[in-house]
Design a protein around this motif. Structure first.
Motif, mmCIF file in Angstrom:
data_model
loop_
_atom_site.group_PDB
_atom_site.id
_atom_site.type_symbol
_atom_site.label_atom_id
_atom_site.label_comp_id
_atom_site.label_asym_id
_atom_site.label_seq_id
_atom_site.Cartn_x
_atom_site.Cartn_y
_atom_site.Cartn_z
ATOM 1 N N GLY A 277 0.837 -1.198 0.000
ATOM 2 C CA GLY A 277 0.000 0.000 0.000
ATOM 3 C C GLY A 277 0.868 1.241 0.000
ATOM 4 N N ARG A 278 0.591 2.140 -0.930
ATOM 5 C CA ARG A 278 1.342 3.393 -1.013
ATOM 6 C C ARG A 278 0.665 4.437 -0.127
ATOM 7 N N VAL A 279 1.471 5.003 0.786
ATOM 8 C CA VAL A 279 0.995 6.057 1.675
ATOM 9 C C VAL A 279 2.029 7.175 1.598
ATOM 10 N N GLY A 280 1.707 8.219 0.869
ATOM 11 C CA GLY A 280 2.686 9.287 0.659
ATOM 12 C C GLY A 280 3.910 8.725 -0.032
ATOM 13 N N ASP A 281 5.069 8.938 0.573
ATOM 14 C CA ASP A 281 6.319 8.435 0.010
ATOM 15 C C ASP A 281 6.718 7.073 0.555
ATOM 16 N N THR A 282 5.874 6.479 1.388
ATOM 17 C CA THR A 282 6.229 5.192 1.981
ATOM 18 C C THR A 282 5.386 4.069 1.400
ATOM 19 N N VAL A 283 5.878 2.868 1.599
ATOM 20 C CA VAL A 283 5.160 1.666 1.175
ATOM 21 C C VAL A 283 4.956 0.799 2.409
ATOM 22 N N LYS A 284 3.737 0.367 2.617
ATOM 23 C CA LYS A 284 3.400 -0.546 3.711
ATOM 24 C C LYS A 284 3.199 -1.930 3.116
ATOM 25 N N ILE A 285 3.713 -2.936 3.802
ATOM 26 C CA ILE A 285 3.504 -4.323 3.385
ATOM 27 C C ILE A 285 2.198 -4.773 4.027
ATOM 28 N N LEU A 286 1.208 -5.094 3.209
ATOM 29 C CA LEU A 286 -0.111 -5.471 3.717
ATOM 30 C C LEU A 286 -0.150 -6.974 3.941
ATOM 31 N N ILE A 287 -0.513 -7.349 5.157
ATOM 32 C CA ILE A 287 -0.534 -8.766 5.481
ATOM 33 C C ILE A 287 -1.965 -9.271 5.592
ATOM 34 N N ASN A 288 -2.119 -10.528 5.258
ATOM 35 C CA ASN A 288 -3.404 -11.213 5.337
ATOM 36 C C ASN A 288 -3.423 -11.980 6.653
ATOM 37 N N LEU A 289 -4.088 -11.436 7.662
ATOM 38 C CA LEU A 289 -4.117 -12.069 8.982
ATOM 39 C C LEU A 289 -4.739 -13.454 8.941
ATOM 40 N N ASP A 290 -5.663 -13.677 8.027
ATOM 41 C CA ASP A 290 -6.318 -14.982 7.943
ATOM 42 C C ASP A 290 -5.340 -16.084 7.552
ATOM 43 N N ARG A 291 -4.172 -15.714 7.033
ATOM 44 C CA ARG A 291 -3.188 -16.717 6.619
ATOM 45 C C ARG A 291 -2.046 -16.874 7.620
ATOM 46 N N LEU A 292 -2.123 -16.175 8.764
ATOM 47 C CA LEU A 292 -1.063 -16.292 9.770
ATOM 48 C C LEU A 292 -0.980 -17.698 10.355
ATOM 49 N N LEU A 293 -2.116 -18.350 10.454
ATOM 50 C CA LEU A 293 -2.163 -19.700 11.010
ATOM 51 C C LEU A 293 -2.698 -20.676 9.977
ATOM 52 N N THR A 294 -2.088 -21.842 9.922
ATOM 53 C CA THR A 294 -2.650 -22.899 9.092
ATOM 54 C C THR A 294 -3.873 -23.448 9.830
#
Length: 166
Positions: free
Chosen positions: A136-153
């Motif tokens: 995700g682009r926020v101004g001049d920075t980039v955030k890595i978007l994580i899918n919480l539903d995939r944190l656990l098998t």
């Protein structure tokens, strides 16, 4: 013309639309949808449970409810970092089950409209790449978007539900 007032639930959904909670691990900035977040806690005492995966640090007792705790650094195959004054626990709810996520620090909540989100390219076959779905682009920075539903098998999720007290 529709003059029916919006329900409180739909108003709440509208205000949370496109909002992401941003946190840091090392110098990397991650984010997930605010709708998953229930509470942010200063790091409480964690009771370890033998025989669990290394990224599962144990459980905490919050207002009489036992909640499993995951160290996100370890889940992402990053080296362990001793906890410090900015380390905190993000309480989230996944499929109706609470989970605490230990992160280095919380940064802020930002609005990331869909046009600023790019699906993450498949980079290698690392285990941690399955958690990342976009940037995700926020101004001049980039955030890595994580899918919480995939944190656990599925297997890990079942294991957590069988922990004593949960």
């Amino acid at each position: 013309m529709n003059t029916t007032p919006k329900s409180w639930e739909s108003i709440e959904e509208d205000t949370m639309k496109d909002l992401y909670l941003c946190f840091s691990l090392d110098e990397r900035f991650y984010a997930f949808e605010v709708r998953y977040l229930t509470e942010i806690l200063a790091l409480p005492a964690i009771t370890t449970i033998p025989g669990t995966a290394p990224f599962l640090k144990g459980v905490i007792n919050i207002r009489g409810k036992i909640i499993p705790i995951m160290d996100v650094r370890l889940r992402f195959d990053m080296p362990f970092l001793p906890y410090h004054e900015r380390t905190c626990v993000l309480l989230v709810e996944l499929d109706g089950n609470p989970l605490g996520l230990v992160v280095d620090k919380v940064n802020d909540v930002v609005k990331i409209p869909p046009e600023n989100i790019d699906l993450a390219p498949k980079i290698g076959e690392s285990k941690s790449s399955r958690f990342i779905y976009a940037t995700g682009r926020v101004g001049d920075t980039v955030k890595i978007l994580i899918n919480l539903d995939r944190l656990l098998t599925q297997e890990e999720n079942l294991m957590l539900q069988e922990l004593p007290g949960t």
